[in-house]
Design a protein around this motif. Structure first.
Motif, PDB file in Angstrom:
ATOM      1  N   MET A   1       3.158  -7.227  -2.124  1.00  0.00           N
ATOM      2  CA  MET A   1       3.317  -6.035  -2.938  1.00  0.00           C
ATOM      3  C   MET A   1       4.717  -5.473  -2.774  1.00  0.00           C
ATOM      4  N   LYS A   2       5.160  -4.778  -3.797  1.00  0.00           N
ATOM      5  CA  LYS A   2       6.482  -4.182  -3.717  1.00  0.00           C
ATOM      6  C   LYS A   2       6.475  -2.968  -2.804  1.00  0.00           C
ATOM      7  N   GLU A   3       7.647  -2.555  -2.437  1.00  0.00           N
ATOM      8  CA  GLU A   3       7.817  -1.427  -1.532  1.00  0.00           C
ATOM      9  C   GLU A   3       7.414  -0.120  -2.220  1.00  0.00           C
ATOM     10  N   PHE A   4       6.684   0.698  -1.498  1.00  0.00           N
ATOM     11  CA  PHE A   4       6.301   2.030  -1.949  1.00  0.00           C
ATOM     12  C   PHE A   4       7.134   3.033  -1.169  1.00  0.00           C
ATOM     13  N   LEU A   5       7.665   4.041  -1.844  1.00  0.00           N
ATOM     14  CA  LEU A   5       8.481   5.069  -1.187  1.00  0.00           C
ATOM     15  C   LEU A   5       7.842   6.434  -1.350  1.00  0.00           C
ATOM     16  N   TRP A   6       7.856   7.206  -0.274  1.00  0.00           N
ATOM     17  CA  TRP A   6       7.318   8.559  -0.302  1.00  0.00           C
ATOM     18  C   TRP A   6       8.349   9.516   0.298  1.00  0.00           C
ATOM     19  N   PRO A   7       8.742  10.560  -0.453  1.00  0.00           N
ATOM     20  CA  PRO A   7       9.728  11.511   0.068  1.00  0.00           C
ATOM     21  C   PRO A   7       9.087  12.526   1.007  1.00  0.00           C
ATOM     22  N   LEU A  38      -1.936   4.260  -0.408  1.00  0.00           N
ATOM     23  CA  LEU A  38      -3.326   3.997  -0.771  1.00  0.00           C
ATOM     24  C   LEU A  38      -3.716   4.819  -2.003  1.00  0.00           C
ATOM     25  N   ARG A  39      -3.306   6.065  -2.018  1.00  0.00           N
ATOM     26  CA  ARG A  39      -3.579   6.937  -3.165  1.00  0.00           C
ATOM     27  C   ARG A  39      -2.895   6.393  -4.422  1.00  0.00           C
ATOM     28  N   SER A  40      -1.685   5.859  -4.271  1.00  0.00           N
ATOM     29  CA  SER A  40      -0.938   5.352  -5.434  1.00  0.00           C
ATOM     30  C   SER A  40      -1.586   4.122  -6.067  1.00  0.00           C
ATOM     31  N   GLN A  45      -9.032   8.032   0.943  1.00  0.00           N
ATOM     32  CA  GLN A  45      -9.717   7.615   2.162  1.00  0.00           C
ATOM     33  C   GLN A  45     -11.129   8.193   2.279  1.00  0.00           C
ATOM     34  N   ASP A  46     -11.312   9.442   1.867  1.00  0.00           N
ATOM     35  CA  ASP A  46     -12.657  10.020   1.966  1.00  0.00           C
ATOM     36  C   ASP A  46     -13.624   9.342   0.997  1.00  0.00           C
TER      37      ASP A  46
END
Length: 134
Positions: A1-7, A38-40, A45-46
């Motif tokens: 998978m490609k990289e996911f970024l979060w600020p 995971l959300r993206s 999770q719940d």
């Protein structure tokens, strides 16, 4: 998978008496990144706990601290799925300066999929595998 970024931004509460990010908080930043990854891809999770009966728990972590982050720094947390097993996922993660891209911290995190009722390893649900494998 490609990289996911979060600020994210460094808050005062993230720092130690020297004004730099306390080392354990980098693990929290990585955790937030994996949660947002995971959300993206469409999972909370719940909901995985309630609908699929699974939880994800950190099994192993290796981290290298390269340069300190300080109060009010703008950062980016990267998440990249590196490998997967029947009941585990391995992620490579970096925490970078959002200003100049310098890697401040990087690591590899192994996550175990466990049954929510007994905390024993269990296969990753097919519904999740179909999304992250494609």
């Amino acid at each position: 998978m490609k990289e996911f970024l979060w600020p994210l931004r460094v808050y005062y509460e993230d720092t130690d008496s020297g004004g730099v990010v306390y080392y354990a908080n980098y693990l929290k930043f990585m955790e937030r990144g994996r949660t947002e990854w995971l959300r993206s891809v469409g999972f909370e999770q719940d909901e995985l706990r309630e609908k699929e009966g699974v939880l994800f728990a950190v099994r192993k972590v290796g981290v290298e601290f390269r340069s300190p982050a300080r109060f009010n720094d703008a950062l980016q947390v990267s998440v990249q799925l590196f490998s997967r097993g029947k009941a585990s996922l391995v992620f490579r993660q970096e925490i970078r300066s959002a200003v100049d891209g310098r890697v401040l911290c990087d690591g590899e995190v192994k996550i175990a999929c466990v049954d929510a009722s007994n905390f024993r390893p269990t296969p990753i649900p097919q519904v999740l595998l179909s999304v992250i494998s494609g």
